[in-house]
Write a protein that holds these residues in place. Structure first.
Motif, PDB file in Angstrom:
ATOM      1  N   THR A  34      16.256  41.383 -29.109  1.00  0.00           N
ATOM      2  CA  THR A  34      16.177  40.501 -27.943  1.00  0.00           C
ATOM      3  C   THR A  34      17.312  40.797 -26.964  1.00  0.00           C
ATOM      4  OG1 THR A  34      15.230  38.761 -29.347  1.00  0.00           O
ATOM      5  CG2 THR A  34      16.085  38.092 -27.192  1.00  0.00           C
ATOM      6  N   ARG A  35      16.954  40.883 -25.700  1.00  0.00           N
ATOM      7  CA  ARG A  35      17.939  40.990 -24.626  1.00  0.00           C
ATOM      8  C   ARG A  35      17.963  39.650 -23.892  1.00  0.00           C
ATOM      9  NH1 ARG A  35      20.426  45.235 -22.939  1.00  0.00           N
ATOM     10  NH2 ARG A  35      18.938  46.567 -24.071  1.00  0.00           N
ATOM     11  N   TYR A  36      19.166  39.115 -23.607  1.00  0.00           N
ATOM     12  CA  TYR A  36      19.249  37.776 -23.041  1.00  0.00           C
ATOM     13  C   TYR A  36      20.520  37.605 -22.216  1.00  0.00           C
ATOM     14  CZ  TYR A  36      22.156  37.177 -27.233  1.00  0.00           C
ATOM     15  OH  TYR A  36      23.095  37.323 -28.207  1.00  0.00           O
ATOM     16  N   ARG A  37      20.497  36.571 -21.377  1.00  0.00           N
ATOM     17  CA  ARG A  37      21.678  36.151 -20.626  1.00  0.00           C
ATOM     18  C   ARG A  37      21.660  34.630 -20.540  1.00  0.00           C
ATOM     19  NH1 ARG A  37      21.208  37.754 -15.001  1.00  0.00           N
ATOM     20  NH2 ARG A  37      21.541  39.890 -15.723  1.00  0.00           N
ATOM     21  N   TYR A  38      22.761  34.019 -20.976  1.00  0.00           N
ATOM     22  CA  TYR A  38      22.844  32.564 -20.966  1.00  0.00           C
ATOM     23  C   TYR A  38      24.002  32.067 -20.105  1.00  0.00           C
ATOM     24  CZ  TYR A  38      22.942  27.776 -22.755  1.00  0.00           C
ATOM     25  OH  TYR A  38      22.925  26.423 -22.867  1.00  0.00           O
TER      26      TYR A  38
ATOM     27  N   GLN B  70       5.348  40.426 -28.006  1.00  0.00           N
ATOM     28  CA  GLN B  70       6.414  40.250 -27.017  1.00  0.00           C
ATOM     29  C   GLN B  70       6.572  38.765 -26.660  1.00  0.00           C
ATOM     30  OE1 GLN B  70       8.307  42.721 -25.629  1.00  0.00           O
ATOM     31  NE2 GLN B  70       7.287  44.424 -26.643  1.00  0.00           N
ATOM     32  N   PHE B  71       7.782  38.375 -26.264  1.00  0.00           N
ATOM     33  CA  PHE B  71       8.000  37.032 -25.737  1.00  0.00           C
ATOM     34  C   PHE B  71       9.109  37.099 -24.688  1.00  0.00           C
ATOM     35  CE2 PHE B  71      10.634  37.443 -29.547  1.00  0.00           C
ATOM     36  CZ  PHE B  71      11.892  37.098 -29.075  1.00  0.00           C
ATOM     37  N   ASP B  72       9.077  36.159 -23.744  1.00  0.00           N
ATOM     38  CA  ASP B  72      10.118  36.092 -22.723  1.00  0.00           C
ATOM     39  C   ASP B  72      10.119  34.715 -22.085  1.00  0.00           C
ATOM     40  OD1 ASP B  72       8.508  36.094 -20.058  1.00  0.00           O
ATOM     41  OD2 ASP B  72       7.680  37.791 -21.168  1.00  0.00           O
ATOM     42  N   SER B  73      11.236  34.380 -21.431  1.00  0.00           N
ATOM     43  CA  SER B  73      11.356  33.124 -20.714  1.00  0.00           C
ATOM     44  C   SER B  73      12.467  33.219 -19.684  1.00  0.00           C
ATOM     45  CB  SER B  73      11.645  31.974 -21.685  1.00  0.00           C
ATOM     46  OG  SER B  73      11.731  30.748 -20.980  1.00  0.00           O
ATOM     47  N   TYR B  74      12.235  32.606 -18.517  1.00  0.00           N
ATOM     48  CA  TYR B  74      13.234  32.528 -17.453  1.00  0.00           C
ATOM     49  C   TYR B  74      13.324  31.059 -17.052  1.00  0.00           C
ATOM     50  CZ  TYR B  74      12.448  37.553 -17.238  1.00  0.00           C
ATOM     51  OH  TYR B  74      12.327  38.878 -17.563  1.00  0.00           O
ATOM     52  N   TRP B  75      14.537  30.480 -17.056  1.00  0.00           N
ATOM     53  CA  TRP B  75      14.598  29.042 -16.842  1.00  0.00           C
ATOM     54  C   TRP B  75      15.625  28.617 -15.783  1.00  0.00           C
ATOM     55  CZ3 TRP B  75      16.150  31.296 -21.422  1.00  0.00           C
ATOM     56  CH2 TRP B  75      17.477  31.114 -21.815  1.00  0.00           C
ATOM     57  N   ASP B  76      15.776  29.439 -14.721  1.00  0.00           N
ATOM     58  CA  ASP B  76      16.481  28.956 -13.535  1.00  0.00           C
ATOM     59  C   ASP B  76      15.870  29.609 -12.311  1.00  0.00           C
ATOM     60  OD1 ASP B  76      17.649  31.552 -13.887  1.00  0.00           O
ATOM     61  OD2 ASP B  76      19.290  30.906 -12.589  1.00  0.00           O
TER      62      ASP B  76
ATOM     63  N   GLY C 149      12.262  39.675 -25.560  1.00  0.00           N
ATOM     64  CA  GLY C 149      12.318  40.408 -26.816  1.00  0.00           C
ATOM     65  C   GLY C 149      10.958  40.497 -27.465  1.00  0.00           C
ATOM     66  N   LYS C 150      10.953  40.768 -28.751  1.00  0.00           N
ATOM     67  CA  LYS C 150       9.688  40.861 -29.476  1.00  0.00           C
ATOM     68  C   LYS C 150       9.892  40.537 -30.945  1.00  0.00           C
ATOM     69  CE  LYS C 150       9.505  45.718 -30.953  1.00  0.00           C
ATOM     70  NZ  LYS C 150       8.657  46.935 -30.949  1.00  0.00           N
ATOM     71  N   LEU C 151       8.806  40.145 -31.569  1.00  0.00           N
ATOM     72  CA  LEU C 151       8.742  40.067 -33.025  1.00  0.00           C
ATOM     73  C   LEU C 151       8.207  41.398 -33.520  1.00  0.00           C
ATOM     74  CD1 LEU C 151       7.166  36.544 -33.639  1.00  0.00           C
ATOM     75  CD2 LEU C 151       9.575  37.171 -33.560  1.00  0.00           C
ATOM     76  N   GLU C 152       8.957  42.074 -34.363  1.00  0.00           N
ATOM     77  CA  GLU C 152       8.497  43.355 -34.863  1.00  0.00           C
ATOM     78  C   GLU C 152       7.406  43.167 -35.917  1.00  0.00           C
ATOM     79  OE1 GLU C 152      11.944  45.507 -36.148  1.00  0.00           O
ATOM     80  OE2 GLU C 152      12.279  46.294 -34.120  1.00  0.00           O
ATOM     81  N   GLU C 153       6.603  44.223 -36.069  1.00  0.00           N
ATOM     82  CA  GLU C 153       5.537  44.185 -37.067  1.00  0.00           C
ATOM     83  C   GLU C 153       6.137  44.110 -38.471  1.00  0.00           C
ATOM     84  OE1 GLU C 153       6.654  48.388 -36.149  1.00  0.00           O
ATOM     85  OE2 GLU C 153       6.001  46.667 -34.953  1.00  0.00           O
ATOM     86  N   GLY C 154       5.329  43.640 -39.415  1.00  0.00           N
ATOM     87  CA  GLY C 154       5.821  43.523 -40.783  1.00  0.00           C
ATOM     88  C   GLY C 154       4.761  42.998 -41.729  1.00  0.00           C
TER      89      GLY C 154
END
Length: 217
Positions: free
Chosen positions: A86-90, A36-42, A51-56
């Motif tokens: 990935t779910r995001y809002r910019y 998993q990864f995420d970031s909030y920048w305000d 979102g995430k990196l799926e296995e492979g």
């Protein structure tokens, strides 16, 4: 920059191998688990990605110069093709979701410590890896593509069963990480907008697998 680093790595290995007493070729295949990864920048957490990196499957190979019976130095290339939902809002508006296509290319240099009991066909090892990740991301919704280069590191450990004097079967566990605090990031989205995988999130992937080892010299 990435081409320059690759040329330097190949030149360094060739310089070492010119006087090597033993060179090994390692062929790899590993299953990499999801992360998993995420970031909030305000301040109001209005701009973010999650979102995430799926296995492979990760595959690749490397040439290893054996300094002596206990120390080897390997230059390797590892590749994984995966997806990144990935779910995001910019920008102001509703959340967006994209299942990105992602290619991960690691070019690594790895000093490795070996240990083996006299007369045993089993050789254990632990090692550290350092180098770079070249990651290519494609947005299937709009065709936008981007490639970034990051510093990368990893650790590994396992064992080799030598079936003959020239060929062995390797089993190993590994942890790979990209250092997101250096350089830019991915930029993706719909239309003219996008979201950035910025410097505030690191990627860690754990893998299990192995491969074959061949003594060339």
């Amino acid at each position: 920059m990435k081409k320059y680093l690759l040329v330097v790595a190949i030149f360094a290995f060739c310089s070492l191998s010119s006087s090597a007493q033993e060179i090994r070729f390692n062929a790899y295949s590993s299953f990499m688990f999801a992360d998993q990864f995420d970031s909030y920048w305000d301040a109001g957490n209005n701009y973010y990605y999650n979102g995430k990196l799926e296995e492979g499957l990760q595959w690749g190979g490397g040439f290893e110069y054996m300094v002596n019976d206990m120390l080897g130095i390997e230059v390797s290339y590892l590749r994984q093709d995966t997806n990144s939902p990935t779910r995001y809002r910019y920008v102001v508006g509703p959340d967006q979701f994209t299942n990105f296509d992602l290619g991960l290319n690691y070019i690594m240099v790895a000093p490795t410590r070996y240990f083996r009991a006299p007369g045993s066909p089993v050789e254990g090892f632990v090692g550290m890896m350092g180098g770079m990740l070249i990651a290519s991301l494609n947005n299937p919704d709009n065709g936008h593509k981007n490639t970034v280069t990051k510093l990368a590191w990893g650790i590994k450990g396992g064992g080799i069963y030598w079936a003959s004097d020239r060929m062995g079967v390797k089993l190993q566990a590994e942890l790979m990480s990209a250092v997101q605090s250096v350089g830019g990031g991915f930029y993706f989205g719909t239309g003219g907008g996008g979201a950035g995988l910025s410097s505030y999130s690191s990627i860690y992937q754990f893998g299990l697998g192995g491969g074959l080892v061949f003594k060339l010299k």
